[in-house]
Design a protein around this motif. Structure first.
Motif: not given
Length: 353
Positions: A292-309
């Protein structure tokens, strides 16, 4: 001739009351001394001490002097003191120092009041028990005994107004009332159609919790006059979880799997619900894995979630992880939807030159 008369006027007297309270906190500490005969001869002024124990923010220990506190006493007694280790100075205490035998019987006791003005100060009894008496006790207790200290710390006195009544206040249950309002459907005035499933809600509640809903429901959009609003890009379960948070300020117990958290994270960002977004982001940071890390990283980048990225990049930098992640469908999606993130991955994974 004037007629003098005396008249009495009844006046009410206001009355109030107060009282002074001195709070006390008491604890007990047992310090067991085993093979005492091996300690004799260590010299006057030499001591063993218990571990530190705390009472109301003050730290203490018990000191036992096998050969007495002062050299001039010629080791004829056992000395026992209470030592003030740390805390605000000027603390007033009352304490007892008792010598207990194996069966718990008290063979010696001293009751002592004192005010400790310096950290490191100690106070007790230099002639706590005669050595001759102690030896008799040791002979029937296997060369051991216990010093028990029961210590009471007296806090600063305070004055309270007796006219003031302290009423216990229950915990807030507002969230349960709002949850019931959503469940019962009383007063609902807007309906959402999500994936063919209908959800009733209250315009004012949604507008109060989300600036996006406020614009949709009370702004100049056509939805302001519509009784039913269609949402065609969200799963019904996710919208239901979104409504649950709006009304209760808590996550639904159904939102526990990582995919559901990912979708709710996107929904929270879409509707400007920063608190829900942050909660989902924190939970996603704890659920990162290879699949799941790739999808989660995509969402973090698209939704400006710095901590998650950053959490995803740290996971990818672990030895051997990137090779496994590159085989997932999520990674292929990541490279096409967020190609710029590849530089961040390389910077994190590549060894420093």
């Amino acid at each position: 001739m004037a007629n003098n008369s005396t008249s009495s006027v009844n006046t009410s007297i206001s009355e109030s009351s107060s009282r002074c309270l001195t709070e006390c906190v008491t604890t007990a500490h047992n310090f067991e001394v085993i093979r005492f005969s091996k300690l004799e001869g260590m010299g006057a002024g030499k001591f063993i001490s218990s571990s530190t124990f705390s009472v109301s923010g003050y730290d203490w220990n018990i000191r036992v002097y096998p050969d007495e506190w002062k050299e001039e006493d010629k080791a004829a007694h056992l000395s026992v003191f209470l030592c003030f280790c740390s805390g605000a100075t000027g603390v007033k205490v009352e304490y007892t120092l008792s010598l207990l035998e194996k069966d718990g019987r008290i063979s010696q006791i001293a009751s002592i009041p004192n005010t400790f003005w310096t950290v490191g100060g100690y106070w007790g009894r230099d002639k706590f028990i005669e050595k001759s008496k102690l030896k008799e006790l040791l002979s029937r207790n296997g060369d051991c005994f216990t010093i028990r200290c029961v210590l009471t710390v007296m806090k600063e006195p305070r004055t309270e107004d007796l006219g003031t009544v302290i009423v216990p206040v229950p915990q807030s249950d507002m969230h349960t009332h709002f949850a019931s309002m959503l469940k019962d459907g009383e007063g609902v005035d807007v309906t959402f159609s999500v994936g063919g499933q209908l959800f009733n809600a209250h315009r004012c509640v949604l507008a109060a919790r989300s600036s996006v809903f406020k614009a949709v429901l009370f702004g100049k959009m056509k939805e302001t006059t519509m009784k039913s609003i269609e949402i065609d890009d969200m799963e019904p379960a996710i919208f239901e979880a979104l409504l649950h948070f709006i009304y209760t300020d808590s996550l639904s117990c159904d939102v526990d799997q990582i995919v559901a958290l990912q979708h709710l994270f996107v929904a929270a960002d879409r509707y400007g619900m920063d608190r829900l977004k942050a909660i989902c982001e924190g939970k996603l940071c704890q659920r990162i894995d290879v699949q799941t890390v790739a999808i989660t990283l995509t969402l973090a980048e698209q939704h400006d979630a710095v901590h998650l990225k950053n959490a995803c990049l740290r996971f990818l930098s672990s030895q051997g992880v990137l090779r496994a992640v590159k085989e997932t469908d999520g990674f292929k999606h990541l490279t096409t939807s967020c190609p710029s993130i590849m530089m961040d991955i390389l910077d994190k994974v590549a060894p420093p030159s």
